[in-house]
Design a protein around this motif. Sequence first.
Motif, PDB file in Angstrom:
ATOM      1  N   HIS A  21      70.346  40.891  18.847  1.00 45.67           N
ATOM      2  CA  HIS A  21      70.262  39.818  19.600  1.00 45.67           C
ATOM      3  C   HIS A  21      69.368  39.427  20.396  1.00 45.67           C
ATOM      4  O   HIS A  21      69.068  38.480  21.390  1.00 45.67           O
ATOM      5  N   TRP A  22      68.063  40.046  19.922  1.00 47.37           N
ATOM      6  CA  TRP A  22      66.768  39.705  20.624  1.00 47.37           C
ATOM      7  C   TRP A  22      66.272  38.290  20.570  1.00 47.37           C
ATOM      8  O   TRP A  22      65.774  37.503  21.335  1.00 47.37           O
ATOM      9  N   GLU A  23      66.684  37.563  19.416  1.00 51.07           N
ATOM     10  CA  GLU A  23      66.122  36.177  18.936  1.00 51.07           C
ATOM     11  C   GLU A  23      67.266  35.426  19.671  1.00 51.07           C
ATOM     12  O   GLU A  23      66.990  34.169  20.083  1.00 51.07           O
ATOM     13  N   LYS A  24      68.530  35.693  19.656  1.00 50.12           N
ATOM     14  CA  LYS A  24      69.576  34.848  20.258  1.00 50.12           C
ATOM     15  C   LYS A  24      69.688  34.490  21.623  1.00 50.12           C
ATOM     16  O   LYS A  24      70.232  33.667  22.144  1.00 50.12           O
ATOM     17  N   VAL A  25      69.101  35.462  22.426  1.00 47.42           N
ATOM     18  CA  VAL A  25      69.122  35.343  23.829  1.00 47.42           C
ATOM     19  C   VAL A  25      68.339  34.271  24.338  1.00 47.42           C
ATOM     20  O   VAL A  25      68.448  33.760  25.359  1.00 47.42           O
ATOM     21  N   PHE A  26      67.170  33.629  23.138  1.00 47.60           N
ATOM     22  CA  PHE A  26      66.505  32.365  23.608  1.00 47.60           C
ATOM     23  C   PHE A  26      67.201  31.207  23.327  1.00 47.60           C
ATOM     24  O   PHE A  26      66.605  30.249  23.549  1.00 47.60           O
ATOM     25  N   SER A  27      68.545  31.172  22.742  1.00 45.40           N
ATOM     26  CA  SER A  27      68.979  29.944  22.421  1.00 45.40           C
ATOM     27  C   SER A  27      69.678  29.318  23.798  1.00 45.40           C
ATOM     28  O   SER A  27      70.036  30.318  24.319  1.00 45.40           O
ATOM     29  N   ALA A  28      69.694  27.993  23.588  1.00 46.46           N
ATOM     30  CA  ALA A  28      70.666  27.383  24.655  1.00 46.46           C
ATOM     31  C   ALA A  28      72.080  27.817  24.979  1.00 46.46           C
ATOM     32  O   ALA A  28      72.624  27.921  23.802  1.00 46.46           O
ATOM     33  N   PHE A  29      72.333  27.942  25.999  1.00 43.57           N
ATOM     34  CA  PHE A  29      73.792  28.408  26.417  1.00 43.57           C
ATOM     35  C   PHE A  29      74.176  29.579  25.704  1.00 43.57           C
ATOM     36  O   PHE A  29      75.410  29.804  25.534  1.00 43.57           O
ATOM     37  N   ALA A  30      73.056  30.624  25.208  1.00 46.74           N
ATOM     38  CA  ALA A  30      73.587  31.551  24.627  1.00 46.74           C
ATOM     39  C   ALA A  30      74.185  32.707  25.825  1.00 46.74           C
ATOM     40  O   ALA A  30      73.629  32.877  26.813  1.00 46.74           O
ATOM     41  N   ARG A  31      75.333  33.502  25.413  1.00 44.27           N
ATOM     42  CA  ARG A  31      75.842  34.599  26.196  1.00 44.27           C
ATOM     43  C   ARG A  31      76.193  35.761  25.254  1.00 44.27           C
ATOM     44  O   ARG A  31      76.732  35.627  23.911  1.00 44.27           O
ATOM     45  N   LEU A  32      76.060  37.055  25.792  1.00 43.35           N
ATOM     46  CA  LEU A  32      76.238  38.090  25.342  1.00 43.35           C
ATOM     47  C   LEU A  32      77.545  38.915  25.379  1.00 43.35           C
ATOM     48  O   LEU A  32      77.806  38.662  26.831  1.00 43.35           O
ATOM     49  N   ASP A  33      78.005  39.521  24.618  1.00 41.06           N
ATOM     50  CA  ASP A  33      79.362  40.179  24.904  1.00 41.06           C
ATOM     51  C   ASP A  33      79.033  41.611  25.515  1.00 41.06           C
ATOM     52  O   ASP A  33      79.681  42.618  24.889  1.00 41.06           O
ATOM     53  N   ASP A  34      78.170  41.595  26.484  1.00 40.54           N
ATOM     54  CA  ASP A  34      77.877  42.991  27.080  1.00 40.54           C
ATOM     55  C   ASP A  34      77.609  42.953  28.422  1.00 40.54           C
ATOM     56  O   ASP A  34      78.282  41.842  29.512  1.00 40.54           O
ATOM     57  N   SER A  35      76.627  43.580  29.213  1.00 41.08           N
ATOM     58  CA  SER A  35      76.562  43.665  30.629  1.00 41.08           C
ATOM     59  C   SER A  35      76.117  42.057  30.958  1.00 41.08           C
ATOM     60  O   SER A  35      76.254  41.786  32.226  1.00 41.08           O
ATOM     61  N   ARG A  36      75.254  41.395  30.271  1.00 36.52           N
ATOM     62  CA  ARG A  36      74.780  40.262  30.381  1.00 36.52           C
ATOM     63  C   ARG A  36      75.709  39.068  30.093  1.00 36.52           C
ATOM     64  O   ARG A  36      75.620  38.505  28.897  1.00 36.52           O
TER      65      ARG A  36
END
Length: 517
Positions: A456-471
């Motif tokens: 997910h290192w590249e995905k976090v820089f996408s607009a409106f991106a959220r991860l399914d973990d603590s963030r």
Amino acid sequence: MSVTLFLKLYARLAAVAVAVIVVCVLLFSLMNPIRKQIWLETTAEPLMQWLATVPDAASQYHWMSPLFDLEVGNPGSFELSAVNAERLMYGQVVAEKVDAGYRFYVLAHDGQVNRLALEDPYSELARATALIARWHLETANGKQRVAMGLQLGESLGVNIAPVQDASQLPDQSVLDGLSRHGLVSFNGADGNLRVLFQLSTGDLWALDMASRFNPWSWTVIALFVLFLGGVLALALFLGLRFMDGQMRKVESVAVRMARGEMGARVEAGEGTVVSRLAASFNSMAEQIQRLVEVQREMIHAVSHELRTPVARIRFGVQMIESANSPETLHKQLQGIDGDIQELDELIDEILTYARLEQGGPAFTLRQSSVPEIVQQVVDEQAMIHDSIDIRCQIDESSQHYAMADIEPRYIHRAIQNLVGNAARHARGKVLVTCQLDENNCRVDVEDDGAGIPEDHWEKVFSAFARLDDSRTRTSGGYGLGLSIVRRILYWHGGQAFVGRSDELGGARFSLVWPRVQ
């Protein structure tokens, strides 16, 4: 213009020039022998036709046999090619090249063939013509000679006239040869051969020959000019055709993009005329496609993000209508005010992101101290997140290169976003490191949180991106902070990337950009 394109064009022009030179040399070497053959036969034709009309020319002009190898014989006694023999039968004068000059043949009226062998055809034809003219003029009286000279000149294809003016006389050295031999030839003022001969009565006569053979006559020059013009026209046509074909590629892609095919690109090889145009066009097309996709994603994401606070405001308004106590009313108003504040922050984030994505803001780069900005951000965030230990680490060697070409407000915003995110996701520690050297600036923000999975290192820089973990949404934010960070670094000519913190074990975000723009 690229060096590759220049070398290609130069090589092609050089090849065309060499080809033109080779073709011109071949044309000249192939055409001039034929032209000289025609000139020889045309120049010798009057004399040869004159000999053909004289009965028994070898006997009448007995002095021509020893001087010019005049020979009369049957057609079969001479070794002629089939083509020359056929031409001879048609009454044409035939010139044949041999080792010792040329041989001229003509069919006489009695069916015999007269042949002259001349080593230097032009000068010897002039001499033979002058001898025949002198022989005939000697037989005429003074009053008839002028008329006979005109008649002889017309028949022999030359100009024969008496010398009546001393200015027509040549140099004394030529006149000395005339006194010894009675006949002398020299080049006239026009460059053509002139023969001066003296009759037994002492009268001087002059014979002017036809023009010499000119290998560079106007017909040859005109032919070469036409050939060069044709080659240049062909090269220009092919060049324009190639250019038009290349431009049509760009035009067709532009038409396809206008129809909605945003993935269309110009295919042009390296070193072509339009390679730079194609590269710029493709870059523009990629930027347009990215902006269209960003706009589409923003519309979708914004509509999704606005639903929650709008729904809460609507719910709060409904609750206000049914509120039966001041405390309940005050609580609902506070909730609506918080939702409005959230909407305001969201709109600010969206506008900032839109400005950075769609061409960039109006950057005013100036010399500013990066360590001071880093320290300011750390101090601000430490006050906001007082439960998190936010430390700043700046190398002493970096102070020498502290000043950099930046837009302070946006660099402050980028570092602030990273430190704020790290504080929200850290368990208790955040470390901000600043390193500068002669060429680059680098800021690392690390935390001791759960970190980010590598996929997910590249995905976090996408607009409106959220991860399914603590963030997640519970940590706050709208998924635009890191996108804004990356775009700010992009407009500074740098990069933003994420990794794992070796010291704290959580995530590590890094900003790297040139110190001097």
